[in-house]
Design an enzyme around this catalytic site. Sequence first.
Site, PDB file in Angstrom:
ATOM      1  N   ASP A 151       0.833  -1.195   0.000  1.00  0.00           N
ATOM      2  CA  ASP A 151       0.000   0.000   0.000  1.00  0.00           C
ATOM      3  C   ASP A 151       0.877   1.257   0.000  1.00  0.00           C
ATOM      4  O   ASP A 151       1.874   1.324   0.719  1.00  0.00           O
ATOM      5  CB  ASP A 151      -0.880  -0.010   1.257  1.00  0.00           C
ATOM      6  CG  ASP A 151      -1.759   1.223   1.365  1.00  0.00           C
ATOM      7  OD1 ASP A 151      -2.701   1.332   0.579  1.00  0.00           O
ATOM      8  OD2 ASP A 151      -1.481   2.077   2.243  1.00  0.00           O
ATOM      9  N   GLU A 203       1.751  -0.500  -4.918  1.00  0.00           N
ATOM     10  CA  GLU A 203       0.757   0.493  -5.334  1.00  0.00           C
ATOM     11  C   GLU A 203       1.457   1.821  -5.619  1.00  0.00           C
ATOM     12  O   GLU A 203       1.816   2.562  -4.707  1.00  0.00           O
ATOM     13  CB  GLU A 203      -0.308   0.696  -4.257  1.00  0.00           C
ATOM     14  CG  GLU A 203      -1.475   1.521  -4.780  1.00  0.00           C
ATOM     15  CD  GLU A 203      -1.973   2.599  -3.853  1.00  0.00           C
ATOM     16  OE1 GLU A 203      -2.958   3.268  -4.206  1.00  0.00           O
ATOM     17  OE2 GLU A 203      -1.386   2.799  -2.766  1.00  0.00           O
TER      18      GLU A 203
HETATM   19  C1  ARE Z   1      -8.604   8.981   6.014  1.00  0.00           C
HETATM   20  C2  ARE Z   1      -9.477  10.185   5.735  1.00  0.00           C
HETATM   21  C3  ARE Z   1      -8.616  11.420   5.557  1.00  0.00           C
HETATM   22  C4  ARE Z   1      -7.739  11.626   6.806  1.00  0.00           C
HETATM   23  C5  ARE Z   1      -6.914  10.375   7.020  1.00  0.00           C
HETATM   24  C6  ARE Z   1      -6.058  10.440   8.266  1.00  0.00           C
HETATM   25  O1  ARE Z   1     -10.239   9.948   4.570  1.00  0.00           O
HETATM   26  O2  ARE Z   1      -9.467  12.552   5.391  1.00  0.00           O
HETATM   27  O3  ARE Z   1      -6.880  12.729   6.594  1.00  0.00           O
HETATM   28  O4  ARE Z   1      -7.785   9.238   7.128  1.00  0.00           O
HETATM   29  O5  ARE Z   1      -6.860  10.585   9.395  1.00  0.00           O
HETATM   30  C7  ARE Z   1      -7.611   5.132   2.550  1.00  0.00           C
HETATM   31  C8  ARE Z   1      -8.641   6.183   2.195  1.00  0.00           C
HETATM   32  C9  ARE Z   1      -8.292   7.528   2.803  1.00  0.00           C
HETATM   33  C10 ARE Z   1      -8.089   7.372   4.297  1.00  0.00           C
HETATM   34  C11 ARE Z   1      -6.947   6.395   4.503  1.00  0.00           C
HETATM   35  C12 ARE Z   1      -6.611   6.157   5.973  1.00  0.00           C
HETATM   36  O6  ARE Z   1      -8.703   6.295   0.789  1.00  0.00           O
HETATM   37  O7  ARE Z   1      -9.357   8.421   2.552  1.00  0.00           O
HETATM   38  O8  ARE Z   1      -7.782   8.636   4.889  1.00  0.00           O
HETATM   39  O9  ARE Z   1      -7.340   5.120   3.949  1.00  0.00           O
HETATM   40  O10 ARE Z   1      -7.723   5.741   6.681  1.00  0.00           O
HETATM   41  C13 ARE Z   1      -2.765   8.709  -3.222  1.00  0.00           C
HETATM   42  C14 ARE Z   1      -1.705   7.684  -2.835  1.00  0.00           C
HETATM   43  C15 ARE Z   1      -2.244   6.263  -2.847  1.00  0.00           C
HETATM   44  C16 ARE Z   1      -3.536   6.136  -2.043  1.00  0.00           C
HETATM   45  C17 ARE Z   1      -4.525   7.142  -2.640  1.00  0.00           C
HETATM   46  C18 ARE Z   1      -5.865   7.119  -1.904  1.00  0.00           C
HETATM   47  O11 ARE Z   1      -0.574   7.810  -3.697  1.00  0.00           O
HETATM   48  O12 ARE Z   1      -1.256   5.423  -2.261  1.00  0.00           O
HETATM   49  O13 ARE Z   1      -3.978   8.477  -2.528  1.00  0.00           O
HETATM   50  N1  ARE Z   1      -4.063   4.770  -2.055  1.00  0.00           N
HETATM   51  C19 ARE Z   1      -3.835   3.831  -0.911  1.00  0.00           C
HETATM   52  C20 ARE Z   1      -5.056   2.970  -0.618  1.00  0.00           C
HETATM   53  C21 ARE Z   1      -6.128   3.809   0.022  1.00  0.00           C
HETATM   54  C22 ARE Z   1      -5.648   4.253   1.402  1.00  0.00           C
HETATM   55  C23 ARE Z   1      -4.223   4.624   1.426  1.00  0.00           C
HETATM   56  C24 ARE Z   1      -3.384   4.458   0.344  1.00  0.00           C
HETATM   57  C25 ARE Z   1      -3.626   5.020   2.721  1.00  0.00           C
HETATM   58  O14 ARE Z   1      -5.470   2.297  -1.772  1.00  0.00           O
HETATM   59  O15 ARE Z   1      -7.355   3.137   0.112  1.00  0.00           O
HETATM   60  O16 ARE Z   1      -6.415   5.404   1.829  1.00  0.00           O
HETATM   61  O17 ARE Z   1      -3.212   3.812   3.370  1.00  0.00           O
HETATM   62  C26 ARE Z   1      -3.071  11.427  -7.744  1.00  0.00           C
HETATM   63  C27 ARE Z   1      -1.718  11.057  -7.147  1.00  0.00           C
HETATM   64  C28 ARE Z   1      -1.815   9.780  -6.343  1.00  0.00           C
HETATM   65  C29 ARE Z   1      -2.901   9.892  -5.300  1.00  0.00           C
HETATM   66  C30 ARE Z   1      -4.228  10.237  -5.963  1.00  0.00           C
HETATM   67  C31 ARE Z   1      -5.320  10.450  -4.915  1.00  0.00           C
HETATM   68  O18 ARE Z   1      -3.419  10.481  -8.736  1.00  0.00           O
HETATM   69  O19 ARE Z   1      -0.751  10.892  -8.178  1.00  0.00           O
HETATM   70  O20 ARE Z   1      -0.581   9.504  -5.717  1.00  0.00           O
HETATM   71  O21 ARE Z   1      -3.039   8.640  -4.611  1.00  0.00           O
HETATM   72  O22 ARE Z   1      -4.099  11.422  -6.741  1.00  0.00           O
HETATM   73  O23 ARE Z   1      -6.536  10.338  -5.515  1.00  0.00           O
END
Ligand code: ARE
Length: 476
Positions: free
Chosen positions: A197, A229
């Site tokens: 992740d 990822e």
């Molecule tokens: C939650 C709340 C937030 C709060 C945070 C901390 O929603 O408001 O600030 O908690 O309290 C998932 C959810 C998040 C959540 C998080 C933790 O989606 O909403 O936050 O869990 O509970 C980037 C990253 C990529 C990431 C995406 C979502 O690069 O790695 O954002 N994806 C993974 C998972 C997610 C997960 C996380 C990572 C965190 O698949 O499910 O988040 O572990 C452009 C950029 C990308 C960026 C993208 C965002 O394309 O190039 O890099 O992706 O925009 O849309």
Amino acid sequence: DATAAATGNGEAVVHLFQWTWDAVANECTDFLGPRGFGAVKVSPPQEHVVIPYAEGGNHPWWQDYQPVSYRIDNTRRGTAEEFEAMVSTCADSGVKVYVDAVINHMTGDGSGTGSAGTEWAKYDHPDLFGDGGAGYDRADFGPCYEEIADWNDKWEVQNCQLVGLADLDTADPRVRAQIRRYLNDLVDMGVAGFRVDAAKHVPEEHIGAILSDLHEVPVFGGRPEIYQEVIGDQTIPYTAYTPYGDVTAFDYQRDISGRFANGDISGLAHLPDYGGLSDEQATVFIDNHDSQRYHPTLTFKDGDRYYLATAFMLAHPYGTPVVMSSYDFGDNVTEGPPSTGSEPGNPAGWITEDADCSDSEWVCEHRHPAVAGMAAFRNATGDTPVVQRATDGASRLAFDRGDRGFAAFNASGGTWNLTADTALPDGSYENAAGSGTLTVADGRVSARVPANGAVALHVGGTCDDSAECGGGTDPG
Ligand code: ARE
Ligand code: CA
């Protein structure tokens, strides 16, 4: 089941998002193993924060992505015993378990009690393994303690905080050792792979160091499969991570889902190396648990066209395919990650009950008739090359997979009456992407490819003379 005997298990992965360990185990036995799926990707198994949810007492799925410790003994999906039983039950059916490994960060702001009872604060995770022997404190985080502000600055993206999550100092050998211990504990239990992740937010050489001496996988052997990822861009390309494992091909996801949504598929016989990722390096998918909420180009909500795209992904040899399997989250789509407590319309109970594909809240995309037989197609066709056999306008495409398979895709609203050459041996074949039987005679196949549907024929999917085609298959 004859299908399993004929094909064994291959590389196709199903992501059973939010399924309990017990439900995953049942699905391995009842469906994934017999159908030839090679692996199941499960939700993060480590102790996580417990976020109070709106009325109804439910919790958001994304609390899983905020680790409190590396204990697996009590998550929303079950106990450690249930987790271990799942891993061995799946192995008995030839299905590997891949874990979603959250290693870039721990929790967000605040403090609380984790799902297994461990007290936490943002920079204080005092008991990582439940034995009092290891913890993280403020010195194990950083060097940046701010949220990522400039996404064009590689250092910030990799060292600052993704959506405010406390970013681990993965340069520190002690931090690396704790993460490695977590991963190796899972491997020792039989876990055969990891989705890393937020890998883009861990400097690539740190990923390399952390993964460098993972244990050998029991039962299946070899090193764990790794897919990282990375949503690549000009600042951090996908290829930065290819030395350490496979990489998620988001460029494929956007292109293929967009083309199927638009009915623009006739040029897809030969695919580019999306984002510079070769066939061997790419992990491919039509949607994932983020994209279906935040950028929903094509999901189960789009019906037949979505399943057609998934069948195509499984029929085409590029990349390692991951089939998304969801729960129905209603109209809950946002333009970006939700803020805490802001996800409405996610009814209580859905994400903790055992999944059952007869229950409409669990979508079970992987069991759809256009998808269920396609792992066997992929297994039967192996690395055989794509040979284009027909197109008709922009929305229709048929190809051979060497002399092992033939597939036709119709992303239009009318039936495609197709006659094409094929290298598939003459005979009668079950349609692995739908229903019915098709005949290959004199090196030609004639098919009525349904509107927004597919036909897919493969060796080993031949109808037995006496058997009724459409039910089982004849491994001979
Ligand atoms: C939650 C709340 C937030 C709060 C945070 C901390 O929603 O408001 O600030 O908690 O309290 C998932 C959810 C998040 C959540 C998080 C933790 O989606 O909403 O936050 O869990 O509970 C980037 C990253 C990529 C990431 C995406 C979502 O690069 O790695 O954002 N994806 C993974 C998972 C997610 C997960 C996380 C990572 C965190 O698949 O499910 O988040 O572990 C452009 C950029 C990308 C960026 C993208 C965002 O394309 O190039 O890099 O992706 O925009 O849309
Ligand atoms: Ca980081």
